[in-house]
Design an enzyme around this catalytic site. Structure first.
Site, PDB file in Angstrom:
ATOM      1  N   ASP B 157      -0.551 -17.940 161.076  1.00  0.00           N
ATOM      2  CA  ASP B 157      -1.746 -18.753 161.477  1.00  0.00           C
ATOM      3  C   ASP B 157      -1.770 -19.346 162.956  1.00  0.00           C
ATOM      4  O   ASP B 157      -0.803 -20.196 163.063  1.00  0.00           O
ATOM      5  CB  ASP B 157      -2.401 -19.926 160.597  1.00  0.00           C
ATOM      6  CG  ASP B 157      -3.702 -20.249 160.865  1.00  0.00           C
ATOM      7  OD1 ASP B 157      -4.772 -19.380 160.968  1.00  0.00           O
ATOM      8  OD2 ASP B 157      -3.873 -21.578 161.222  1.00  0.00           O
ATOM      9  N   ASP B 310      -8.688 -26.177 157.637  1.00  0.00           N
ATOM     10  CA  ASP B 310      -8.150 -25.875 159.010  1.00  0.00           C
ATOM     11  C   ASP B 310      -7.803 -27.222 159.855  1.00  0.00           C
ATOM     12  O   ASP B 310      -8.140 -27.003 161.128  1.00  0.00           O
ATOM     13  CB  ASP B 310      -8.934 -25.017 159.523  1.00  0.00           C
ATOM     14  CG  ASP B 310      -7.967 -24.057 160.783  1.00  0.00           C
ATOM     15  OD1 ASP B 310      -7.048 -24.766 160.955  1.00  0.00           O
ATOM     16  OD2 ASP B 310      -8.493 -23.531 161.568  1.00  0.00           O
TER      17      ASP B 310
END
Lengths: 311, 435
Positions: B157, B310
């Site tokens: 990520d 996130d």
């Protein structure tokens, strides 16, 4: 009765101006006299203006500097080379330091969209956007409007094609805002990859097309734009040869336009790409007039911002 | 024996279909008993009593997606400060991404992270290992060893995996190890240096755009690879209508695909960028109102498995600069539950039960944390829970933010959902008041 104060502290873009604001700038510029017989004044004799040009410029910076001098302001020029940004200072620090020296106004050019808007949240002095990336270049649109009005006597109802790298052009955006606000019929003309379809939503009355030849016979003015290779445009279109074939303004193509049509260009011109040298020097080219009108336009903008309500 | 009795708790626990008043007896860090009148029962006579007075008691929230920046970028966040933000937001378990410096592609870094988390002693901390060595997208990291050490998922990520061959190998390993591959879906040729959603706003502002297709093409590719390998694909921070449609269809065909959305992607659209405020710059970018509506539908119909933050801390020097140069990302741990209550429950998009599922048992299933009895308050499970006054308004201020960074566009927002206290293994890790 004195005129009402100008309702803007900064000139960040054309988007936030009304047609009344725009005409006020154009009218004041007109009253400042022909560029060939400039009037000097000392209205800004105690004012310090800093020209903060962090992206290359010749015309615009010179034009601002002349306008500032004609108004009697003190001027400091600050550019990429003299900037501490090379030593790692952030843009905001640079601007805050310059303001701390006593700047009353900063004229800013930067390669990133929104930089004047960002700085306006941190600075108290007047700001003029002299070009922020691909976003806006309001004084260019104003001087283009001045040029069109001088030539045609009006702007409303004119049919104007803006041709070239629309995607990356701040001139295209500022002109599209201004010309649609003033009732001109705008065509945005570019190869498909340089013409974001969403622009239609922003200016519903504008015509978007990739076919220059189709609209060619119906335009009063062509604003030609260069291909902005520094913004990566070269990878978005095929060869220069193909571009020239379909989008270059040359004598052969211009012969199919209205006899009364004119050619404009914000500069710098890439001769032989979007425009031929022949047409650059044609009497129907207003390109050098645009440059000349840039001075009174910038004088007018500076004067009006100093006369804003918030000053 | 260390015993605690929560009296008059409004327990919302989707794992057992519970949404009502009950007493909860906790012994030695585990749920010992649930029942309406436990406080009258002799078994609870020695327990410390807390009258919850009908406020919400939820299984501790689980966040599948945080960036705690340690090792390497501790000026932005540390495992300790990130964990503090987590428990302040009601999260008792967080799963931390591998894009630290050095990246988490080795047993050594995984161990280091787990030790730091242990000494912080706040939320449970689950490392996510890198899919590839150095997160370079070229060679597989030691996925088996990383799992053995404690990694619960694998992800590069921050960087998309452009190499389809590598993604296929990773998903084959996923099938073998039973651990999901978490994909940041972005085709770099389509996003091409962009930094805002490609659409009306990017066109007006002259900003380089990231088209929806940049995400959707990669979602489609990885669904095909998940089907081919039988691996588990978890799509991180889904942002577009088209991605959700692809995931919905894949799920209906029985492909092992799960996904998460972030609160900022359903709270905000790209119109917020019109003022060039870098706190609205994230990856994937804020999309359109239509995409927000699609996220709402997918929250309702079960296409979305989890809400994840996130949480991506950045300092002023990363954010107080021109938009194209500014860092991508927004913090989210402190505001996730209040934003979700406000935008999803009070706005009647989903029930409170469904919301809590998306933040507890839903994410637990995705990363197999349900096997550790997390995301539930069933009898016998660890007593990780949070007490929330769901009606009381909080104001998001600098003071409210417990993260080391304050890059959030929600400063100034008034939201329902005051997190009164957060408990892990039956011990209070956040909250000043008795409850």
């Amino acid at each position: 009765m004195p005129p009402p104060p100008f309702p803007h502290h900064h000139l960040l873009g054309i988007e936030s101006l009304t047609s009344e604001d725009i005409y006020r700038i154009l009218d004041l510029a007109k009253s400042l006299g022909a560029p060939s017989e400039p009037k000097f004044s000392h209205v800004l004799k105690d004012r310090l203006i800093i020209n903060l040009f962090l992206e290359g410029s010749t015309r615009t910076r010179t034009s601002f500097e002349i306008a500032e001098r004609r108004l009697g302001a003190h001027i400091v020029n600050f550019d990429v080379e003299s900037s501490s940004s090379k030593k790692g200072e952030t843009l905001l620090d640079t601007a805050l330091n310059l303001e701390a020296t006593g700047a009353d106004m900063m004229v800013i050019r930067h390669s990133a969209p929104g930089v004047p808007h960002f700085l306006s949240r941190h600075l108290g002095c007047h700001l003029i956007n002299a070009g922020d990336g691909s976003h806006e270049h309001p004084t260019q649109a104003l001087l283009d409007a001045y040029t069109l009005r001088e030539h045609f006597g009006k702007i409303e109802g004119l049919r104007i094609a803006i041709v070239g790298d629309i995607r990356n052009s701040r001139v295209a955006r500022s002109n599209a805002w201004l010309l649609t606000k003033l009732g001109a019929h705008v065509s945005l003309v570019a190869p498909p990859t340089l013409l974001p379809k969403e622009l239609q939503t922003i200016w519903p009355e504008a015509q978007l097309t990739s076919d220059l030849d189709r609209i060619l016979p119906h335009q009063d003015a062509f604003i030609m734009l260069r291909i902005q290779t520094e913004r990566g445009t070269n990878t978005l279109i095929p060869t220069r040869k193909e571009y020239v074939e379909f989008y270059q303004m040359n004598s052969e193509r211009f012969a199919r336009a209205l006899k009364t049509a004119v050619i404009m260009h914000p500069g710098p011109v890439n001769h032989g790409v979007e425009l031929t040298s022949e047409l650059f020097n044609d009497p129907r080219s207003l390109i050098l007039k645009q440059v000349a009108f840039g001075v009174p336009i910038r004088m007018a903008v500076i004067q009006l911002l100093f006369a804003s309500r918030t000053n | 024996m260390n015993a605690l009795l929560l009296k008059n708790a409004h327990l919302i626990d989707p794992s057992q279909g519970h949404d009502g008043i009950t007493d909860i007896l906790i012994e030695n860090g585990y749920v010992a008993e649930l029942g309406p009148t436990l406080h009258q029962h002799p078994s609870s006579a020695n327990a410390r009593l807390i009258d919850v007075a009908s406020q919400w008691v939820l299984p501790g929230l689980i966040d599948l997606h945080v960036h705690f920046r340690e090792p390497g970028h501790t000026r932005k966040e540390t495992i300790a400060t990130g964990s503090r933000a987590a428990v302040a937001g009601g999260f008792t378990s967080v799963c931390a991404m591998a894009n630290t410096s050095p990246v988490n592609d080795s047993v050594k870094i995984t161990k280091l992270m787990m030790e730091k988390a242990e000494s912080a002693d706040l939320a449970r901390y689950f490392p996510i290992g890198g899919v590839s060595m150095g997160l370079k997208g070229e060679e597989l990291a030691d996925l088996g060893l990383l799992k053995q050490t404690g990694c619960v998922a694998f992800s590069d990520d921050g960087f998309p995996i452009m190499n389809a061959g590598l993604m296929k190998r990773a998903l084959s390993y996923s099938e073998h190890l039973g651990v999901p591959i978490v994909a940041h879906e972005e085709d770099l040729n389509l996003s091409n240096r962009g930094y805002v959603h490609e659409g009306e706003v990017s066109a007006a502002l002259g900003c380089l755009g990231i088209p929806s297709s940049a995400e959707e093409i990669m979602v489609a590719r990885d669904i095909i690879l998940a089907e081919e390998t039988g691996g588990h694909l978890h799509v991180a921070h889904v942002s577009t209508s088209g991605s959700l449609e692809l995931i919905r269809r894949a799920k209906s065909r029985g492909i092992h695909v799960t996904c998460e959305v972030t609160p900022h992607h359903f709270a905000l659209s790209d119109k917020e960028l019109l003022k060039f405020d870098t706190n609205y710059k994230m990856s994937p970018p804020l999309r359109t109102q239509k995409d927000i509506e699609s996220i709402m539908e997918a929250l309702v119909d079960g296409t979305i498995d989890a809400i994840a933050t996130d949480h991506a801390p950045h300092g002023l020097q990363d954010k107080n600069i021109p938009l194209p140069l500014a860092a991508f990302g927004v913090i989210g741990l402190e505001t996730a539950l209040p934003l979700s209550i406000h935008l999803l429950v009070h706005s009647k998009v989903i029930t409170r039960m469904r919301l809590i599922e998306l933040m507890t048992s839903g994410p637990a299933r995705v990363f197999n944390l349900d096997r550790m009895n997390l995301g539930t308050l069933k009898k016998g499970s660890p007593a990780d829970f949070v007490i929330v006054d769901s009606d009381k308004k909080i104001k998001v201020s600098m003071d409210f933010i417990k993260s080391k960074s304050a890059n959030t566009p929600f400063i100034g927002w008034e939201l329902p959902g005051h997190i009164k206290s957060t408990w892990v293994r039956g011990s209070k890790v956040w909250g000043v008041s008795e409850a």
